[in-house]
Design an enzyme around this catalytic site. Sequence first.
Site, mmCIF file in Angstrom:
data_model
loop_
_atom_site.group_PDB
_atom_site.id
_atom_site.type_symbol
_atom_site.label_atom_id
_atom_site.label_comp_id
_atom_site.label_asym_id
_atom_site.label_seq_id
_atom_site.Cartn_x
_atom_site.Cartn_y
_atom_site.Cartn_z
ATOM 1 N N LYS A 11 28.631 9.628 15.525
ATOM 2 C CA LYS A 11 29.508 10.332 16.471
ATOM 3 C C LYS A 11 30.448 9.327 17.103
ATOM 4 O O LYS A 11 30.181 8.122 17.158
ATOM 5 C CB LYS A 11 28.693 11.056 17.551
ATOM 6 N N ASP A 136 21.696 11.922 23.980
ATOM 7 C CA ASP A 136 22.657 12.263 22.930
ATOM 8 C C ASP A 136 22.066 13.136 21.831
ATOM 9 O O ASP A 136 22.810 13.645 20.986
ATOM 10 C CB ASP A 136 23.229 10.993 22.286
#
Length: 284
Positions: A11, A136
């Site tokens: 990401k 996350d």
Amino acid sequence: MSELALPAPAKLNRLLHITGRRDDGYHELQTLFQFLDHGDALHFRPRKDGEIRLTPGLPGVADGDNLIVRAARLLQEETGCRLGADIRLTKRLPMGGGLGGGSSDAATTLLGLDRLWQLGLPLARLAQLGLRLGADVPVFVHGHAAWAEGVGERLTPVALDTPWFLVVHPGIEVATAAVFGAAQLTRNTPPITMARALQGGAPSWHNDCEPTVRSLYPQVAEALDWLGRRAPAMLTGTGACIFARLDAEATARRLLADLPGRYTAFIARGQNLSPLHAALGRWT
């Protein structure tokens, strides 16, 4: 199902604001998460004896501390599942790089074993479990580019542009705790709405961690300077990786060809749907 092979994508934080610090020490964030078509890969085979076996291990990380193993054991504990798994990891993302590698591996493990063990847990439940492993993890579980608030767990799906990125690793690990514990870290950026963030677009996005990481890690500062002379450059997460948004793959490849030998890098395309979820769809 006798085996399952799935990606664990990287990401980027296309924007990262720190708006405050909570009494428990965690920081309040506003960020834009986007996936890349590049990352780790995991291969799962079921076991009948309940054992979780990971190969290869990560240097300096005990299996009991590895987020892959922890995710698998948490799923067993929460569901009472008596099956186990042999898990093979192909590690491509650098540790301490700000690309979410460990969190992505954990999310892929949760979704992969849920499918392999035929548990059928909803995404919301898997995301709750993921949050216990790291802030996350939920965005990787839900699998869509997102505007995130809180510690990063309050997610609203968004559609971002999907350019090419050159992602550069300066060859060091950044300790997230050191960045968030630094006295000079900006912790009072005024909160904004998601609509305002998206309206401003990429040219106005920034990462509040970047000045602190620059001061603590000269190698990151040098890499930012090198890339910044060629394209707008930004830190992802707390680093160490940095990235440049580029409109064409050819431009990214020209920059990659000029990369100094002390750095490593890769080219990837931004993705709004996680490659993990795309792959799971093909296994349906």
